[in-house]
Design an enzyme around this catalytic site. Structure first.
Site: not given
Ligand code: CP3
Length: 349
Positions: A33, A156
């Site tokens: 984002r 989770y």
């Molecule tokens: O560019 C990259 O790193 C690739 C994409 C990526 C995403 N999630 C997309 C995403 C990767 C590598 C992840 C991994 C992920 N997802 C992890 C492990 C890495 C870390 O950050 O510790 C975890 C714990 C998740 C679970 C997850 N996904 C959570 C807790 C959230 C919500 C938090 C938030 O920022 O809103 C997500 C959503 C998520 N996954 C987003 C993205 C880009 C948020 C963006 C959106 O809502 O558009």
């Protein structure tokens, strides 16, 4: 595809402890984002729609490569969709993060889990990987696949979403120890299969995210988690691509994390990078570990911190510059661009 194109990839070289003439750099959550190009697509699609549409996922994966010239792409996906193949109902709720509608609460809930069909249930990610590989081939930029590690996924599956202290997970792990083993074993098998299929689709490295494992004591990590991470990492080690093993809050058991497996260990910013590298020893590469909030600081401050990290580790064979956890939503794109340029300007002897 000619693999020779990637022979000079600084990222792959560093993973393999080979000498580089410059330091490779990429960022956790480099697609997301904070990028205007991402927000534009995201305004029209939900996160899961984007993840499950190979064309959109491929497009988002390429955005930071095109914008900043990072040395690796990471496939746009999430660690949670694989849980859907076991029968968990996943949603992302605006402003609340991920939500599992049917978390595990009793040992008997495990009986409801499905036998996962990874190829079918996660085919969108394999298709996205094939598309990205085609696009990246002329640039010689490698593509990283990834998955969540068993503990982080279990947190989770049990908590039903994000949680601060993972108290339900840890209570379950100790109270339902036999069922915990069954759950972790099935998550390990799922994860190994998922990563294997990503490599078969074209991923040139894979990263295992054990993002929340730092909630555990060293003793609990060794007893309840390391064997299952090892199960995944040893299966994936046979595929012939570098394996990156990442966690946060791991200072208390870095050596155990390393011993669970992986060619590269990902560090967060809570450890001194030189000391951590010393503890890890010469047989693994190191990735990290800038505090991602430093990208919100004025450039001179960010540059100073980047220089100190480079001074500490740039000359070590096998160093990959990265942040210690994902880039935040308010990260200025300008700082990302300048940081990549700055890391690339450092010449190695
Ligand atoms: O560019 C990259 O790193 C690739 C994409 C990526 C995403 N999630 C997309 C995403 C990767 C590598 C992840 C991994 C992920 N997802 C992890 C492990 C890495 C870390 O950050 O510790 C975890 C714990 C998740 C679970 C997850 N996904 C959570 C807790 C959230 C919500 C938090 C938030 O920022 O809103 C997500 C959503 C998520 N996954 C987003 C993205 C880009 C948020 C963006 C959106 O809502 O558009």
């Amino acid at each position: 595809m000619n693999p020779a194109t990637f022979e000079n990839s600084p990222f792959l070289n560093a993973c393999r402890l080979k000498k580089n003439t410059r330091v490779p750099v990429w960022f956790l959550r480099q697609a997301g984002r904070y990028m205007a190009a991402y927000r534009q697509l995201r305004s029209r699609h939900s996160l899961l729609e984007m993840v499950k549409d190979p064309q959109l996922a491929a497009e988002v994966t390429l955005q930071p490569v095109q914008a900043f010239g990072v040395d690796a792409a990471i496939i746009f996906a999430d660690i949670l969709p694989p849980l859907e193949t076991l029968g968990f109902q996943l949603e992302f709720v605006q402003g609340e993060g991920p939500l599992i509608r049917n978390p595990i609460r009793e040992a008997s809930d495990l009986k409801k889990l499905k036998d996962p069909d990874v190829k079918k249930g996660l085919g969108f990610t394999f298709e996205a990987i094939r598309k990205v590989r085609q696009e990246l081939a002329p640039r010689g930029v490698p593509l990283i696949g990834f998955a969540g590690a068993p503990f982080t996924l279990a947190s989770y599956a049990i908590e039903g979403g994000s949680s601060k202290d993972k108290a339900l997970t840890k209570t379950w792990m100790r109270r339902e120890t036999a069922a915990w083993g069954v759950l972790m074993e099935s998550l390990a098998r799922l994860t190994a299969e998922y990563l294997t299929a990503q490599v078969e689709a074209g991923a040139q490295a894979v990263q295992l995210f054990d993002s929340w494992v730092g909630e555990l004591s060293p003793e609990d990590y060794r007893a309840y988690v390391a064997p299952y991470s090892h199960q995944v990492l040893s299966a994936v080690a046979k595929l012939g691509v570098p394996v990156l093993h990442f966690g946060t809050g791991t200072a208390g058991f870095l050596e155990d994390l390393r011993d669970a497996g992986g060619d590269v260990i990902g560090l967060d910013w809570r450890v001194d990078p030189a000391q951590a590298a010393q503890r890890l020893g010469p047989r693994v590469a190191v990735q990290g570990n800038l505090d991602p909030t430093l990208l919100l600081a004025p450039w001179e401050v960010l540059k100073g911190a980047a220089d100190r990290l480079l001074d500490a580790l740039a000359d070590r064979p096998g160093f990959i510059f990265n942040v210690g956890h994902g880039l935040g939503q308010t990260t200025p794109e300008d700082n990302v661009a300048r940081l990549v340029e700055h890391v690339h300007a450092r010449r190695l002897v």
